[in-house]
Design an enzyme around this catalytic site. Structure first.
Site, PDB file in Angstrom:
ATOM      1  N   CYS A 130      -6.019  -5.935  17.922  1.00  0.00           N
ATOM      2  CA  CYS A 130      -7.180  -6.662  17.428  1.00  0.00           C
ATOM      3  C   CYS A 130      -8.385  -5.740  17.535  1.00  0.00           C
ATOM      4  O   CYS A 130      -8.697  -5.252  18.624  1.00  0.00           O
ATOM      5  CB  CYS A 130      -7.356  -7.898  18.314  1.00  0.00           C
ATOM      6  SG  CYS A 130      -8.848  -8.837  18.036  1.00  0.00           S
ATOM      7  N   ASP A 189      -3.696 -10.898  19.625  1.00  0.00           N
ATOM      8  CA  ASP A 189      -4.698 -10.939  18.547  1.00  0.00           C
ATOM      9  C   ASP A 189      -5.194 -12.377  18.454  1.00  0.00           C
ATOM     10  O   ASP A 189      -4.662 -13.280  19.096  1.00  0.00           O
ATOM     11  CB  ASP A 189      -4.063 -10.496  17.220  1.00  0.00           C
ATOM     12  CG  ASP A 189      -5.059 -10.538  16.061  1.00  0.00           C
ATOM     13  OD1 ASP A 189      -6.197 -10.090  16.246  1.00  0.00           O
ATOM     14  OD2 ASP A 189      -4.710 -11.049  14.985  1.00  0.00           O
ATOM     15  N   SER A 190      -6.184 -12.590  17.598  1.00  0.00           N
ATOM     16  CA  SER A 190      -6.675 -13.947  17.374  1.00  0.00           C
ATOM     17  C   SER A 190      -5.661 -14.788  16.599  1.00  0.00           C
ATOM     18  O   SER A 190      -5.707 -16.010  16.653  1.00  0.00           O
ATOM     19  CB  SER A 190      -7.976 -13.904  16.573  1.00  0.00           C
ATOM     20  OG  SER A 190      -7.741 -13.300  15.311  1.00  0.00           O
ATOM     21  N   CYS A 241      -9.595  -4.445  10.805  1.00  0.00           N
ATOM     22  CA  CYS A 241      -9.113  -5.749  11.278  1.00  0.00           C
ATOM     23  C   CYS A 241      -7.612  -5.719  11.066  1.00  0.00           C
ATOM     24  O   CYS A 241      -7.140  -5.324   9.990  1.00  0.00           O
ATOM     25  CB  CYS A 241      -9.752  -6.878  10.476  1.00  0.00           C
ATOM     26  SG  CYS A 241      -9.005  -8.499  10.804  1.00  0.00           S
ATOM     27  N   HIS A 270      -5.577  -7.958  10.567  1.00  0.00           N
ATOM     28  CA  HIS A 270      -5.070  -8.842   9.503  1.00  0.00           C
ATOM     29  C   HIS A 270      -4.927  -8.094   8.166  1.00  0.00           C
ATOM     30  O   HIS A 270      -4.082  -8.414   7.346  1.00  0.00           O
ATOM     31  CB  HIS A 270      -6.021 -10.024   9.281  1.00  0.00           C
ATOM     32  CG  HIS A 270      -5.912 -11.121  10.300  1.00  0.00           C
ATOM     33  ND1 HIS A 270      -6.371 -11.005  11.584  1.00  0.00           N
ATOM     34  CD2 HIS A 270      -5.404 -12.385  10.195  1.00  0.00           C
ATOM     35  CE1 HIS A 270      -6.163 -12.140  12.240  1.00  0.00           C
ATOM     36  NE2 HIS A 270      -5.577 -13.000  11.416  1.00  0.00           N
ATOM     37  N   GLU A 294      -4.547 -15.933   7.255  1.00  0.00           N
ATOM     38  CA  GLU A 294      -3.951 -16.921   8.167  1.00  0.00           C
ATOM     39  C   GLU A 294      -3.145 -17.970   7.392  1.00  0.00           C
ATOM     40  O   GLU A 294      -2.257 -18.606   7.936  1.00  0.00           O
ATOM     41  CB  GLU A 294      -5.036 -17.605   9.012  1.00  0.00           C
ATOM     42  CG  GLU A 294      -5.547 -16.757  10.164  1.00  0.00           C
ATOM     43  CD  GLU A 294      -4.514 -16.517  11.275  1.00  0.00           C
ATOM     44  OE1 GLU A 294      -3.792 -17.453  11.643  1.00  0.00           O
ATOM     45  OE2 GLU A 294      -4.435 -15.367  11.751  1.00  0.00           O
TER      46      GLU A 294
HETATM   47  N1  DGL Z   1      -7.328  -9.414  13.689  1.00  0.00           N
HETATM   48  C1  DGL Z   1      -8.489  -9.322  14.496  1.00  0.00           C
HETATM   49  C2  DGL Z   1      -9.168  -8.000  14.404  1.00  0.00           C
HETATM   50  O1  DGL Z   1      -8.513  -7.007  14.235  1.00  0.00           O
HETATM   51  C3  DGL Z   1      -9.384 -10.534  14.561  1.00  0.00           C
HETATM   52  C4  DGL Z   1      -9.802 -11.130  13.268  1.00  0.00           C
HETATM   53  C5  DGL Z   1     -10.591 -12.426  13.472  1.00  0.00           C
HETATM   54  O2  DGL Z   1     -10.059 -13.327  14.113  1.00  0.00           O
HETATM   55  O3  DGL Z   1     -11.725 -12.483  12.982  1.00  0.00           O
HETATM   56  O4  DGL Z   1     -10.355  -7.886  14.546  1.00  0.00           O
END
Ligand code: DGL
Length: 271
Positions: A73, A10-11, A189, A191, A157
């Site tokens: 992600c 993931d990011s 997302c 996150h 984050e």
């Molecule tokens: N967690 C990621 C997603 O599901 C990336 C979120 C990001 O870095 O903008 O899209």
């Protein structure tokens, strides 16, 4: 004997919402988690740049002997799933299609909201996935309402998943979904599942919440990962390896806040 290894990425910390399910449901399978924290958030970048970053991560995971690539992600799944699948020698697992199917099943009136970053929201990926599967569901005219939520990833984050700032931001993004009368919301997302208690408070008990992370572990099991690791033989303990492109200590601290347990060592890697 070495255990089979899965590559998960993931990011940033978001993919931990996927990794925690793999950790729990595939205890005999090793995984390596890569968080591209130097470049987070992906949602604010150009699509071509994100695809280039994803290619690098996937090559790194394959060099590390990963036998499957899990896009933990949505942005990666939206922008690069077909691309990586075309060149990868191992199975690639995205998270959008199964989440869209689950949302169509869970929805009462076929009005589905997607909370996502700007790139995923504008990619049309959830609209396409729902369009592909709506005829198999009770909602032949299902409608999908994506909302871009740029404030959320920076807060998560930092481990800020409760409190006034996170609540105000989530309320702002919930409002258009409320206006559109959605009965089901997808965490578009990885996150955002860490905001689940807050979303439940804001949206109330009548809204179905779909977490795409839930379906990844099942998918890996269907590919035979856990079953093969459970066989006879003298195996090494399953490994959980965490790597990031940014600050390793910061990642470990935020992970502990989000998961409620320590993930152990985190290594910084330059790709
Ligand atoms: N967690 C990621 C997603 O599901 C990336 C979120 C990001 O870095 O903008 O899209």
């Amino acid at each position: 004997m070495q255990r089979r290894l899965i590559g998960v990425f993931d990011s940033g910390v978001g993919g931990l919402s996927v990794a925690r399910h793999i950790d729990r449901d595939l205890p005999n399978t090793s995984f390596i988690y890569f968080g591209d924290t130097y470049y987070v958030p992906y949602g604010e970048r150009e699509p071509q740049e994100v695809v280039r970053l994803i290619d690098k991560i996937c090559h790194h995971l394959l060099e590390s002997k990963a036998e499957a690539l899990v896009m933990a992600c949505n942005t990666s799944s939206a922008l690069a799933y077909d691309h990586v699948k075309a060149w990868s020698p191992v199975p690639v697992i995205g998270i959008i299609e199964e989440a869209a199917q689950a949302a169509l099943q869970a929805s009462r009136h076929g009005r589905i909201g997607v909370l996502a970053n700007m790139l995923t929201a504008s990619s049309g990926a959830y609209e396409r996935a729902c369009a592909k599967h709506k005829d198999e569901s009770a909602h032949k005219s299902a409608e999908v309402f994506p909302v871009g939520c740029p404030k959320l990833v920076p807060l998560i984050e930092k481990g800020q998943v409760s409190g006034a700032e996170a609540e105000a931001a989530l309320r702002e993004y919930w409002q258009p979904l409320l206006n559109n009368g959605v009965d089901t919301v997808i965490f578009g997302c990885t996150h955002y599942p860490f905001l689940r208690p807050l979303l439940e408070k804001i949206a109330g008990p009548d809204i179905a919440i779909i977490d795409p992370a839930y379906y990844v572990a099942e998918h890996l099991k269907r590919l035979g990962f856990e079953a093969e690791n459970e066989g006879e033989g003298c195996y090494e303990p399953a490994e959980r390896i965490y790597q990031v492109s940014g600050d390793a200590d910061k990642f470990a601290q935020t992970a502990e806040i989000l998961l409620g347990y320590k993930i152990g060592r985190v290594d910084h890697i330059n790709l």
